[in-house]
Design a protein around this motif. Structure first.
Motif, PDB file in Angstrom:
ATOM      1  N   SER B  40      37.557  52.171  50.114  1.00 48.93           N
ATOM      2  CA  SER B  40      37.628  51.151  49.063  1.00 48.93           C
ATOM      3  C   SER B  40      36.679  51.574  47.951  1.00 48.93           C
ATOM      4  O   SER B  40      35.635  52.168  48.229  1.00 48.93           O
ATOM      5  N   PRO B  41      37.006  51.280  46.694  1.00 47.09           N
ATOM      6  CA  PRO B  41      36.121  51.657  45.586  1.00 47.09           C
ATOM      7  C   PRO B  41      34.791  50.903  45.637  1.00 47.09           C
ATOM      8  O   PRO B  41      34.662  49.869  46.314  1.00 47.09           O
ATOM      9  N   ARG B  42      33.860  51.399  44.862  1.00 42.76           N
ATOM     10  CA  ARG B  42      32.524  50.795  44.777  1.00 42.76           C
ATOM     11  C   ARG B  42      32.492  49.574  43.864  1.00 42.76           C
ATOM     12  O   ARG B  42      31.454  48.936  43.715  1.00 42.76           O
ATOM     13  N   MET B  43      33.582  49.306  43.225  1.00 41.45           N
ATOM     14  CA  MET B  43      33.577  48.197  42.250  1.00 41.45           C
ATOM     15  C   MET B  43      35.000  47.660  42.148  1.00 41.45           C
ATOM     16  O   MET B  43      35.945  48.399  42.392  1.00 41.45           O
ATOM     17  N   GLY B  44      35.125  46.389  41.799  1.00 44.34           N
ATOM     18  CA  GLY B  44      36.465  45.860  41.555  1.00 44.34           C
ATOM     19  C   GLY B  44      36.784  44.599  42.337  1.00 44.34           C
ATOM     20  O   GLY B  44      35.924  44.024  42.999  1.00 44.34           O
ATOM     21  N   PRO B  45      38.024  44.149  42.259  1.00 40.38           N
ATOM     22  CA  PRO B  45      38.430  42.854  42.823  1.00 40.38           C
ATOM     23  C   PRO B  45      38.658  42.910  44.333  1.00 40.38           C
ATOM     24  O   PRO B  45      39.073  43.932  44.877  1.00 40.38           O
ATOM     25  N   ALA B  46      38.434  41.775  44.978  1.00 39.99           N
ATOM     26  CA  ALA B  46      38.641  41.668  46.428  1.00 39.99           C
ATOM     27  C   ALA B  46      40.114  41.759  46.799  1.00 39.99           C
ATOM     28  O   ALA B  46      40.465  42.165  47.907  1.00 39.99           O
ATOM     29  N   SER B  47      40.981  41.386  45.879  1.00 42.55           N
ATOM     30  CA  SER B  47      42.423  41.556  46.099  1.00 42.55           C
ATOM     31  C   SER B  47      43.085  41.649  44.723  1.00 42.55           C
ATOM     32  O   SER B  47      42.468  41.304  43.716  1.00 42.55           O
ATOM     33  N   ILE B  48      44.322  42.119  44.695  1.00 44.42           N
ATOM     34  CA  ILE B  48      44.996  42.376  43.412  1.00 44.42           C
ATOM     35  C   ILE B  48      46.236  41.507  43.331  1.00 44.42           C
ATOM     36  O   ILE B  48      47.209  41.719  44.050  1.00 44.42           O
ATOM     37  N   GLU B  49      46.178  40.505  42.464  1.00 47.11           N
ATOM     38  CA  GLU B  49      47.247  39.512  42.388  1.00 47.11           C
ATOM     39  C   GLU B  49      47.598  39.132  40.959  1.00 47.11           C
ATOM     40  O   GLU B  49      48.162  38.061  40.722  1.00 47.11           O
ATOM     41  N   SER B  50      47.230  39.984  40.010  1.00 45.86           N
ATOM     42  CA  SER B  50      47.521  39.699  38.598  1.00 45.86           C
ATOM     43  C   SER B  50      47.356  41.001  37.831  1.00 45.86           C
ATOM     44  O   SER B  50      46.822  41.985  38.349  1.00 45.86           O
ATOM     45  N   HIS B  51      47.826  41.008  36.589  1.00 44.83           N
ATOM     46  CA  HIS B  51      47.583  42.161  35.731  1.00 44.83           C
ATOM     47  C   HIS B  51      46.083  42.358  35.527  1.00 44.83           C
ATOM     48  O   HIS B  51      45.603  43.487  35.420  1.00 44.83           O
ATOM     49  N   TYR B  52      45.370  41.253  35.463  1.00 40.68           N
ATOM     50  CA  TYR B  52      43.917  41.310  35.270  1.00 40.68           C
ATOM     51  C   TYR B  52      43.245  42.016  36.439  1.00 40.68           C
ATOM     52  O   TYR B  52      42.482  42.964  36.271  1.00 40.68           O
ATOM     53  N   ASP B  53      43.554  41.562  37.649  1.00 42.57           N
ATOM     54  CA  ASP B  53      42.984  42.224  38.836  1.00 42.57           C
ATOM     55  C   ASP B  53      43.358  43.706  38.851  1.00 42.57           C
ATOM     56  O   ASP B  53      42.534  44.570  39.156  1.00 42.57           O
ATOM     57  N   GLU B  54      44.611  43.962  38.546  1.00 40.20           N
ATOM     58  CA  GLU B  54      45.068  45.339  38.617  1.00 40.20           C
ATOM     59  C   GLU B  54      44.323  46.226  37.633  1.00 40.20           C
ATOM     60  O   GLU B  54      43.844  47.308  37.982  1.00 40.20           O
ATOM     61  N   ALA B  55      44.203  45.732  36.386  1.00 46.82           N
ATOM     62  CA  ALA B  55      43.512  46.539  35.369  1.00 46.82           C
ATOM     63  C   ALA B  55      42.077  46.816  35.789  1.00 46.82           C
ATOM     64  O   ALA B  55      41.559  47.920  35.563  1.00 46.82           O
ATOM     65  N   LEU B  56      41.449  45.834  36.419  1.00 44.40           N
ATOM     66  CA  LEU B  56      40.038  45.996  36.786  1.00 44.40           C
ATOM     67  C   LEU B  56      39.860  46.721  38.113  1.00 44.40           C
ATOM     68  O   LEU B  56      38.739  47.014  38.517  1.00 44.40           O
ATOM     69  N   SER B  57      40.950  47.037  38.792  1.00 44.52           N
ATOM     70  CA  SER B  57      40.829  47.897  39.975  1.00 44.52           C
ATOM     71  C   SER B  57      40.813  49.374  39.591  1.00 44.52           C
ATOM     72  O   SER B  57      40.420  50.224  40.392  1.00 44.52           O
ATOM     73  N   VAL B  58      41.229  49.670  38.366  1.00 40.06           N
ATOM     74  CA  VAL B  58      41.420  51.080  38.005  1.00 40.06           C
ATOM     75  C   VAL B  58      40.114  51.850  37.876  1.00 40.06           C
ATOM     76  O   VAL B  58      40.022  52.996  38.360  1.00 40.06           O
ATOM     77  N   PRO B  59      39.057  51.302  37.257  1.00 37.97           N
ATOM     78  CA  PRO B  59      37.826  52.096  37.196  1.00 37.97           C
ATOM     79  C   PRO B  59      37.354  52.549  38.585  1.00 37.97           C
ATOM     80  O   PRO B  59      36.979  53.718  38.762  1.00 37.97           O
TER      81      PRO B  59
END
Lengths: 249, 249, 249, 249, 249, 249
Positions: B40-59
């Motif tokens: 799992s990455p070092r940063m980002g959302p606990a789950s991905i359920e929106s464009h917002y979550d998805e965009a912030l999972s990318v870094p």
């Protein structure tokens, strides 16, 4: 987990030297547990260069699938870039059946944003375009380029085929601005690595791609779905010289 | 030929239990020589359920790819059904990068004429449709069905998730007349075999498909093409908390 | 100007009663100068209800085209709704070759904004959809509906086929909101007029449409173009029981 | 009716001179009652020339939208031709959010039958094509042409950018036979009028178009629909350096 | 910058009460400097409910455009949801010409991922679908729904139109799962706000959208491109009662 | 079966020499029992070279259809390559109405895998492309080529039209790699056979194709469906000089 599996590679034309060559290419990439039987059908054209040749290659292919099902084959590869008889073969087979055009085009779409196909005779270009459309790969296919080499020239030691194909790949990369090349004939399988080195871009051979995809689907325990079009054909009478193809209930 | 290879499986959300689960599913299908690191990455959302979550999972995903390149990883799997950051990841990676939606949809097209996606929240359905279109798989995708289960319910032992998903798969087969099912969330990977048995049709999990496709491409020595969009990004200044992402020439 | 012309109508299945029936339907709409030969091939399946049956109907069709070219036939109709072997037949023929699915779908697009196909078994629906796409007629095709009647039930005097098909046409008009109906099997040709009367909307049979289109193209002196894909196949060796199909230079 | 409104123009790269320039262009076309805040994010790349740069520009954009919602902003413009983060931004915003590629392509479709995009680096051309497809504007987009100018050259006083871009527009009109030109980078906004005069055809800058579209939607009281994909994201935990992005219920 | 501009709003039918109503709606959203002339043509149908009515509304529209060009009109709106004569009008006009279907569909694509059209008679539904395709908006159009209200019922004080339309909008949101509604007739313009309030989703009226888009294009100094299809028609003879339409060199 | 039938051929422009010429071409291919009335409308443009001309040719066409229905005409051909007023005409007519672009493009798709259109002025090329799309024929249309000949030059004995068009056909075959040619103007009908001989490929004239298709549909007793869009228009008031076009209940 690498289970033993039995994969049948069908070269739809009846030219044995090509069958041997692509069998060798297939074995070079197979997993240790995969047994590959490379065969030519008992009937059909020496090479496939028209809709007519393609249509008449299909009885021989289906004959090999019927035999394969009796022998417990786990998966099949149809090793002609027109993917002849693919859907009929899937009706007969329990396991997966992969065409080499299908395999190469899908693989291309994973490693580049676009590909060009480099094939043999110009009259087969539309056939490749129709397949790209059928598989949803037309978005990625920038061009289909003919070298105007007859298929069996690829089997002639003294022919200039390698040079001509390499040159066509180079042109495709430059003029079509494609990211990678798909070789449009099973008979080019042995040239793949050398051409990739020569042109400095990924070059994709459908025979080896199809072997790896077939292995993958068997490992994943994903058979051909029997819920729709690809359910086993209904038993019925066949007449004339095709009467041996009648299926029984 | 089964070379040793190092495959990195990135779960773009930061929920470790899901990462562990899908790592186990991946290892169950991998070849003997494949080493799988599930992270799992070092940063980002606990789950991905929106464009917002998805965009912030990318870094976080890109951070893992950058690390992977330093470690000599051979191929990557991005294990979220939105395939977040796939193209940016391909710019960074030498080897192949496979998304699980991409892998599952392509696999479905080899074994059936049509598939339905069964996913979590309704608001992610369009996302799956956009991916199907981008990959050329919209021809085969009959429907995308939401169960309205939040992603993290898949991690809760007492939840009714398995029953709800199985039921949605059954409905999809009956109403959409699809030949097979694609599971629309990495967190469903462990349910795949049981649901297939329950519904009597092929059920496809993208995590395991992506692992086998990544292995196949590495075996075929097919890297990500660096001729076009997916060339390495240009070095340049980054500012603020993203300054560590600056690449150097 | 109604020149005498020789039109060969090939029923790709080997069921003679159906051949006779569609021959009669064809003659009922032909111009005075048109001579229609309605034939079944010397080999192949009793009915066509799968990709397998369809593929194995093609050698018999091509055998009839080869004979027709020797006899000076002016145009051909392939009278099975899957249009089997159409492109291979065009390679062999100097004059036009028309498939009945093609003919019916095009005709429908001239007289309505949309059509529904009413056909036999559900497993052939995708086949009709693929043809609609190939011909550019998918824009007009609202639905393909199966009656689940086996093809040969259409030949059984006591069967309920007429009632079932009429009912399916009625449903199609109501539910699909289509402007007209395309009958999805050559064996329904004789029902066309009665169903149109019963449902109060245009009902289109491909056999008769194909006859009129073939006549039209011959009158217009429009042959099959030999500049591209449909040039005559190259001569080459054929082996096994298909060796009689080898063409000579 | 020209109500006062507050419009936030986000330049997704962190180059302040570009932000100032496009702010000035925006103000030059705004209605009297429109207050325009032109900002660069607190984090991210100095310019956007790859999928990697684009992905890493999104956190900064979303940070600005979150702030804007607290400040009561009425509408947003995302001023980079890749329209980064557009859908995630719409999830956060109550009012409309417009991307400049979207705005320019739509405007082009109102005043011509076809347009060519003239942009910076060749590696971003596919990105523009994907956007055209996503917006339904691919029907009108004849070509996407790269000048191979790095984005930041547009900020260098001594660069030859203006001449090179003008020349590329001229070529596009002549060779693509397009009716008008879409400029493919926010940094070209100040050149728009001069190039139009030089080439004698409409030249469209997305920054100014997006401002007018945003004003129009606010005047029409048309907010972002919250019924589907663009509903507000669910509250959840975020970890690592992205934890400030967690939304609360 | 809000320059004074002269905008001509053409209601293609000859029903003056509808012209007055939509003129009022247009003025309610226009900028202070915009002068709006709302007119009905001197000839043509009382309402437009067929291809026939539509075709015969075009001479009157073009007559108004010709007059407008003499009067120095800056932009035109064609206020019938079939956008009749749009391309012919653009050939005549120097400034922009906007159709209300076009305007509403584009606006919908900025604020939602999908829309449903709610219109009058069922026989006009295909017309709306064709326009959506022509504008590239078919990707966003989930459905076109008829209320079966004749156009002129919208002008009758005692009719049940408002209730019927509101109900159809509610159904569209629920059954089509669309994000917003596009009203499919200029005569519904005055109902837009009330219906939006009643159904709790964005409802889009093309008349007001078109006014704002026309204003935007004029502010941006973007005229109709005269490089391609929309160049001024060639002068030539016209005969019979249409001879006044002859253009002179 | 060749019933007597009455076919009306409408040349939508008012140039009588062209009407006479295409009437003669039509009669040369008609069945013995077919009576062909070739007419020009009582009003409209001398030639059709823009959207404006096309729109203003429609009242005259509809006037002829209204008269034809009173006279018991069995089918109509609209003999201008833009197929003006086709759908409105179908609303009025009981029998079939065929446009010549439609007829030629469909015929081309039966005898080749691809066609190029060779037409008059460049500004009409998009019009032909839109028709190809509307009819589903864009798959087959490789190119639309303008000769830049004004339509009425085709009527001038001393013009170089025949040579210019033949040369454009030759170029189309060579550069577009099309299998056949579609002539893009009714005024070229008399050149069709000579050009085919000169270029050695099928050349298709829409006037004669449309006549044969109309005859075919009448023989097949296939009328225009009145179930959907093409139902008879509703009666209503028409004003101004178009008041004679009002239909009565």
């Amino acid at each position: 987990m690498t289970a033993a599996m039995h994969l049948k590679l069908i070269n739809p034309n009846t030219t044995q030297s090509m069958t041997d060559k692509i069998g060798a290419c297939a074995r070079a990439v197979a997993q240790p547990g995969t047994r590959i039987a490379a065969v030519s059908p008992r009937m059909g054209p020496a090479s496939i260069e028209s809709h007519y040749d393609e249509a008449l290659s299909v009885p021989g292919i289906l004959d090999e699938i019927l035999a394969g099902e009796r022998e417990g084959v786990d998966a099949y590869v149809i090793a002609c870039f027109g993917d002849p008889g693919l859907y009929a073969a899937r009706e007969l087979a329990r396991g997966p059946v992969i065409g080499i055009a299908e395999a190469a085009m899908h693989a291309a779409s994973f490693i580049g944003t676009s590909f060009s196909v480099v094939t043999t005779l110009g009259r087969t270009c539309n056939l490749a375009r129709h397949l790209a459309e059928r598989y949803g790969m037309d978005r990625f296919c920038r061009n289909v380029r003919a070298t105007d080499l007859p298929v069996l020239d690829l089997e002639k030691p003294g022919s200039d085929a390698r040079r001509i194909i390499t040159e066509a790949c180079r042109q495709a990369l430059a003029e079509d601005r494609s990211d990678c090349i798909v070789l449009g004939c099973a008979g080019m399988a042995d040239l793949c690595g050398d051409i990739a080195d020569a042109v400095g871009a990924p070059v994709i051979d459908g025979v080896t791609c199809a072997v790896k995809l077939a292995e993958a689907l068997v490992s994943l325990r994903l058979p051909t779905s029997k819920r729709g079009d690809w359910a086993r054909p209904l038993p019925k009478a066949y007449s004339g010289m095709l009467s041996p193809f009648a299926l029984h209930g």
